[in-house]
Design an enzyme around this catalytic site. Structure first.
Site, short mmCIF file in Angstrom:
data_model
loop_
_atom_site.label_atom_id
_atom_site.label_comp_id
_atom_site.label_asym_id
_atom_site.label_seq_id
_atom_site.Cartn_x
_atom_site.Cartn_y
_atom_site.Cartn_z
CE LYS A 296 -4.24 -2.60 1.43
NZ LYS A 296 -5.11 -2.18 2.17
CE LYS B 251 -5.13 -9.29 -1.87
NZ LYS B 251 -5.54 -9.14 -0.50
CE LYS C 62 -12.42 -5.25 1.54
NZ LYS C 62 -12.11 -4.27 2.83
P1 TYM Z 1 -10.09 -7.47 4.80
O1 TYM Z 1 -10.81 -5.99 4.46
O2 TYM Z 1 -9.16 -6.29 3.60
O3 TYM Z 1 -10.45 -8.47 4.40
C1 TYM Z 1 -11.65 -9.11 4.75
C2 TYM Z 1 -11.05 -10.77 5.15
O4 TYM Z 1 -11.41 -11.25 3.76
C3 TYM Z 1 -10.00 -11.86 3.24
N1 TYM Z 1 -9.44 -11.40 1.92
C4 TYM Z 1 -9.34 -13.01 0.66
N2 TYM Z 1 -9.55 -14.61 1.17
C5 TYM Z 1 -9.63 -14.80 0.03
N3 TYM Z 1 -9.36 -14.13 -0.64
C6 TYM Z 1 -8.95 -12.77 -1.13
N4 TYM Z 1 -8.87 -12.26 -2.70
C7 TYM Z 1 -8.92 -12.29 -0.38
N5 TYM Z 1 -9.05 -11.09 0.05
C8 TYM Z 1 -9.39 -10.84 1.33
C9 TYM Z 1 -8.75 -11.27 4.50
O5 TYM Z 1 -8.20 -11.89 4.78
C10 TYM Z 1 -9.52 -10.79 5.44
O6 TYM Z 1 -9.54 -12.06 6.22
N6 TYM Z 1 -7.83 -6.03 8.47
C11 TYM Z 1 -8.20 -6.96 8.70
C12 TYM Z 1 -9.49 -6.57 9.22
C13 TYM Z 1 -9.47 -6.55 10.53
C14 TYM Z 1 -9.28 -7.56 11.25
C15 TYM Z 1 -8.75 -7.81 12.60
C16 TYM Z 1 -8.76 -9.77 10.77
C17 TYM Z 1 -9.31 -5.69 11.54
N7 TYM Z 1 -8.82 -6.51 12.10
C18 TYM Z 1 -8.56 -8.65 13.69
C19 TYM Z 1 -8.92 -10.46 11.98
C20 TYM Z 1 -8.70 -9.81 13.19
C21 TYM Z 1 -8.74 -6.34 7.07
O7 TYM Z 1 -8.44 -5.09 6.28
O8 TYM Z 1 -9.36 -7.30 6.24
#
Ligand code: TYM
Length: 330
Positions: free
Chosen positions: A111, A195, A198
């Protein structure tokens, strides 16, 4: 009862990657675990975001959670910013992680590479500290996430080890990341070496896409040379990704999916079956999502979740304050 916690950041339209890698997994824990699932709205501020967009994404995620089958009698659904203990623990934990380790995080590197060096936000850099606070406040045993978040959970584990060693007691519970057996890293349909994220409208399937758009995107997914349906992520990344999507949504292994398609030697035919599978799951999910969005349950769900989450989080926060020597008084 063991605890599970996870969250999703409301930074954009959720994708099929978010669905398969995380969202769809959360409900699997609500029977066996004390389940906490939240919307990581403070994390959404780490890059500039339009306030109205953030608000509507937040509501969307609550409706998606409910549509995925999370039951508020079994799962506490809450908003990160509703529980101030997250920010307070963040202020404490920020002193226990090092700049070196934060700068080595893949997500930070990716990022920040797109930004002017002088304008990299402190919040973006310290992102995993807040994530550690999210996890540790709930004494979570497991953290269901996709593959890209595993590194942040690993860092949380390092922090737990460091903290517990320093205070010579088991202050924090050691959490463990759990990723789905199939589908932990769904790739972009336009570039299957990247990957699905979003911020990649071309290669994404968004959970809010119209069914005909979803079908179109799958039918025009980039594939590879040859005509056999074989799982080989290095030489056939496009077909392997579609196989992965099919297997995950069918709750079968990649090998089983491969066997199913052994007599198909046309990518078009294969893609049609994958599209049917995705739509079979997504269409009813979208209908449930729309119903939850329109029936005013969102605020009620968040209010209930807020109270429950605060209770648990505040208890842990008090314990940590005492541990580090802050003067806790009534
Ligand atoms: P975020 O919002 O980017 O993504 C949410 C969840 O989706 C999973 N993910 C994917 N899994 C498979 N293939 C993909 N292409 C893909 N893209 C996203 C992510 O691995 C995630 O599980 N930092 C985290 C949010 C967060 C969090 C936490 C999670 C904040 N605090 C504490 C667990 C525990 C995030 O940005 O996820």
């Amino acid at each position: 009862m063991k605890r599970s916690i996870s969250g999703i950041k409301p930074t954009g339209n959720l994708t099929l990657g978010n669905y398969i890698g995380a969202l769809r997994e959360f409900k699997k824990y609500q029977d066996e675990y004390e389940n906490y699932v939240f919307i990581a709205d403070l994390h959404a501020l780490t890059l500039p975001i339009d306030p109205a967009f953030l608000r509507s994404n937040t509501k969307d995620i609550v409706a998606f959670y409910l549509a995925s089958g999370l039951d508020i009698n079994k799962t506490t659904i809450f908003l990160q910013s509703d529980v101030s203990a997250h920010s307070e623990l963040n202020s404490i934990l920020i002193n226990y992680l090092y700049m070196g380790e934060l700068s080595r995080m893949t997500q930070f590197k990716d990022k920040s590479a797109k930004l002017n060096h002088e304008a990299i936000g402190v919040g973006l850099f310290a992102y995993p500290v807040l994530m550690a606070a999210d996890i540790l406040l709930y004494n979570a045993d497991v953290v269901p996430v996709g593959e890209d978040q595993q590194q942040h959970v690993e860092l949380t584990r390092d922090l737990v080890h460091r903290f517990n060693t320093r205070y010579n007691k088991e202050v924090f519970v050691m959490p463990k990341a759990i990723t789905p057996k199939v589908g932990a890293r769904i790739m972009s349909l336009s570039d299957p070496t990247k990957k699905m994220s979003k911020s990649d409208p071309k290669g994404d399937i968004f959970l809010k896409d119209e069914p005909n758009i979803i079908r179109k995107k799958i039918m025009s997914a980039v594939t590879d040379t040859g005509s056999d349906i074989i799982y080989d992520p290095v030489n056939k990344p496009g077909i392997s990704n579609l196989l992965q999507i099919y297997a995950a949504l069918s709750d079968i292994s990649i090998e089983e999916a491969q066997t199913k398609f052994k007599d198909i030697h046309q990518y078009g035919e294969f893609k049609k079956i994958v599209a049917d599978k995705v739509l079979e799951e997504i269409i009813p999910f979208q209908e449930r999502y729309k119903a939850f969005l329109n029936n005013n349950t969102i605020n009620e769900v968040l209010n209930i979740g807020k109270e429950r989450a605060r209770k648990v989080a505040n208890k842990t926060l008090t314990k940590i304050k005492k541990t580090v020597g802050l003067y806790v008084h009534e």
